[in-house]
Design a protein around this motif. Structure first.
Motif, short mmCIF file in Angstrom:
data_model
loop_
_atom_site.label_atom_id
_atom_site.label_comp_id
_atom_site.label_asym_id
_atom_site.label_seq_id
_atom_site.Cartn_x
_atom_site.Cartn_y
_atom_site.Cartn_z
N LEU A 100 0.81 -1.22 0.00
CA LEU A 100 0.00 0.00 0.00
C LEU A 100 0.84 1.27 0.00
CD1 LEU A 100 -2.71 -1.16 2.57
CD2 LEU A 100 -2.87 -1.13 0.07
N LEU A 101 2.16 1.11 0.02
CA LEU A 101 3.06 2.25 -0.05
C LEU A 101 3.91 2.12 -1.32
CD1 LEU A 101 4.24 2.39 3.68
CD2 LEU A 101 2.61 3.90 2.55
N ASP A 102 3.94 3.18 -2.09
CA ASP A 102 4.61 3.11 -3.40
C ASP A 102 5.81 4.03 -3.52
OD1 ASP A 102 3.37 5.54 -3.41
OD2 ASP A 102 1.94 5.07 -5.00
N GLY A 103 6.25 4.60 -2.41
CA GLY A 103 7.39 5.51 -2.45
C GLY A 103 6.99 6.96 -2.64
N ARG A 104 5.77 7.20 -3.12
CA ARG A 104 5.33 8.59 -3.30
C ARG A 104 4.64 9.12 -2.04
NH1 ARG A 104 4.13 6.23 -8.31
NH2 ARG A 104 1.95 5.90 -7.74
N ALA A 105 4.09 8.22 -1.22
CA ALA A 105 3.45 8.64 0.03
C ALA A 105 4.46 8.59 1.17
CB ALA A 105 2.26 7.75 0.33
N LEU A 106 4.18 9.34 2.22
CA LEU A 106 4.96 9.30 3.44
C LEU A 106 4.16 8.58 4.52
CD1 LEU A 106 6.21 13.01 3.51
CD2 LEU A 106 7.56 11.00 2.87
N LEU A 107 4.86 7.85 5.38
CA LEU A 107 4.21 7.28 6.56
C LEU A 107 4.30 8.30 7.68
CD1 LEU A 107 2.90 4.79 7.97
CD2 LEU A 107 5.20 4.20 8.75
N ALA A 108 3.14 8.74 8.18
CA ALA A 108 3.11 9.72 9.27
C ALA A 108 2.61 9.03 10.53
CB ALA A 108 2.21 10.90 8.91
N VAL A 109 3.50 8.92 11.51
CA VAL A 109 3.15 8.35 12.80
C VAL A 109 2.83 9.50 13.75
CG1 VAL A 109 3.91 6.86 14.68
CG2 VAL A 109 4.78 6.47 12.36
N ASN A 110 1.62 9.47 14.32
CA ASN A 110 1.21 10.52 15.28
C ASN A 110 1.34 11.91 14.69
OD1 ASN A 110 0.88 8.44 17.18
ND2 ASN A 110 2.96 8.69 17.93
N ALA A 111 0.85 12.09 13.47
CA ALA A 111 0.99 13.38 12.79
C ALA A 111 0.38 14.50 13.63
CB ALA A 111 0.30 13.32 11.44
N GLY A 112 1.09 15.60 13.71
CA GLY A 112 0.59 16.76 14.41
C GLY A 112 0.84 16.78 15.89
N THR A 113 1.59 15.81 16.41
CA THR A 113 1.90 15.77 17.85
C THR A 113 3.42 15.84 18.03
OG1 THR A 113 2.29 13.40 18.20
CG2 THR A 113 -0.01 14.12 18.03
N PRO A 114 3.87 16.14 19.24
CA PRO A 114 5.32 16.10 19.48
C PRO A 114 5.93 14.72 19.31
CG PRO A 114 4.22 17.42 21.15
CD PRO A 114 3.15 16.72 20.38
N ALA A 115 5.11 13.67 19.31
CA ALA A 115 5.61 12.31 19.10
C ALA A 115 5.52 11.91 17.63
CB ALA A 115 4.82 11.33 19.96
N GLN A 116 5.56 12.88 16.76
CA GLN A 116 5.42 12.64 15.33
C GLN A 116 6.70 12.04 14.74
OE1 GLN A 116 3.54 15.58 12.45
NE2 GLN A 116 5.70 15.99 12.06
N ALA A 117 6.51 11.14 13.79
CA ALA A 117 7.61 10.65 12.96
C ALA A 117 7.08 10.57 11.53
CB ALA A 117 8.09 9.28 13.43
N VAL A 118 7.72 11.25 10.61
CA VAL A 118 7.32 11.24 9.20
C VAL A 118 8.42 10.55 8.42
CG1 VAL A 118 6.66 12.61 7.21
CG2 VAL A 118 6.00 13.36 9.51
#
Length: 383
Positions: A100-118
């Motif tokens: 479901l990931l093709d290299g064009r999308a980013l995986l955003a973990v906890n987007a918008g929080t201080p615990a974010q990882a993009v």
């Protein structure tokens, strides 16, 4: 319901703290090491999952800069419970293998929080995620949410369910969106409890709160010992306890084979209590007075499971948890006494004197909950 972000930042678990501090350092490798060992969550409409429980639909969105984002959350960043929204639990390895990931999308973990990882999702990145993923047998750990219940009757009741919360690697003080991920929670309730709808859940919860789920024989023989102790003003000899329990069983019309089982049950309890004392589950002169703790502790968790399965509301779950806590308080004198009784109820039902995983799990939970400085048992008075 917003599925891309979670704004309730309270740094609630170690996972989010580690992601936050690694993010401040710009240390993506450290963030990945954390994520490789955690369950991650994808929000979904309940009706959609109920219709196709074998399918995970994972929509993307575009952020303010136009980047295509695939969002996931860690447990501490899950939004409040909602009857119409549930969560799939996935791993970093599953994400890498999903296609479901093709290299064009980013995986955003906890987007918008201080615990974010993009994280970028090119083929080299996904291959690295696969290498990082390890099926770990994580040591038992105590997890608590900073925005969860910490004081009062609800926290007290939740602390009575801490054995299972600890062994299931979930926060002890959470009454929220997830216990296990939604489809797994439904499967567990169906296969282990025969629960497929609200009415079944209510029946099983009532049986636990009435201490009717566990076999009646352990409490029968423990009551006999307490009656003898009250009459003698001291601990009865083992032989007197065994003979009296067998005699009472005969008096109420129990068959010969059942009487022999009662006698053997007394012997088993004596052996288990001796082991409990040797391992610190009981003090040197301690004993278990009633085994109802095992039903009450599971009632707390069944309330949480029912909430995760959307068989009840948060208010109903909290009422049941508070009730289980009040019942526990009336039956025991300390957290340690409650814990030993819970352990006895569980091992009598499942361990068969093998002193295997059921016994060792109880012992580990007892030690962590009685010794860890952040344990609710160290911070909430029994009475």
């Amino acid at each position: 319901m917003a599925t891309g972000t979670s704004t309730n930042w309270a740094a609630p678990t170690e996972t989010e703290w580690l992601l936050h501090t690694a993010g401040l350092r710009g240390d993506v490798a450290a963030q990945l090491r954390v994520l490789a060992r955690e369950e991650l969550y994808i929000a979904a409409p309940k009706a959609e999952v109920d219709a196709r429980p074998d399918r995970i639909h994972w929509p993307a969105y575009r952020d303010a800069s136009g980047r295509r984002i695939k969002p996931v959350l860690t447990r501490g960043m899950l939004p409040p419970w909602h009857p119409d929204w549930v969560f799939h639990g996935v791993s970093l390895r599953w994400i890498a293998d999903s296609g479901l990931l093709d290299g064009r999308a980013l995986l955003a973990v906890n987007a918008g929080t201080p615990a974010q990882a993009v994280l970028p999702t090119g083929s080299d990145h996904l291959a690295h995620w696969r290498r990082l993923h390890v099926e770990v047998d994580r040591p038992a750990r105590l997890i608590g949410l900073r925005h969860g219940a910490l004081r009062g009757p609800l926290a007290y009741g939740l602390a009575c369910g801490a054995h299972l919360a600890l062994s299931n690697d979930v926060p002890w003080n959470e009454v929220g969106s997830v216990y296990r991920e939604y489809t797994e929670q439904l499967r567990m309730l169906r296969d282990s409890w025969g629960i497929t709808e609200r009415a079944h859940w209510q029946q099983q919860l009532d049986a636990l709160l009435d201490a009717r789920n566990s076999p009646a024989e352990p409490d029968f023989v423990l009551r006999v010992r307490e009656e003898l102790r009250a009459g003698l003003d001291e601990a009865p000899p083992a032989e007197l306890w065994r003979e009296t329990a067998a005699g009472h069983a005969q008096d109420i019309g129990v068959g010969h084979d059942a009487v022999r089982e009662i006698e053997e049950l007394v012997r088993r309890i004596i052996r288990y209590e001796a082991r409990f004392r040797a391992d610190g589950l009981l003090p040197p002169d301690g004993r278990v007075t009633t085994a109802v703790a095992y039903d009450y502790g599971r009632a707390v968790n069944l309330a949480r499971w029912g909430l995760a399965a959307r068989f009840c509301t948060p208010h109903e779950a909290e009422q049941a948890i508070v009730h289980a806590g009040a019942l526990s308080r009336s039956a025991y004198r300390s957290w340690e006494g409650f814990s030993a009784a819970y352990a006895l109820g569980r091992v009598l039902r499942f361990d068969g004197e093998s002193y295997g995983s059921y016994y060792q799990g109880n012992l580990t939970a007892h030690r962590i909950l009685t010794e860890h400085e952040a344990s609710p048992w160290r911070n909430i008075a029994w009475r």
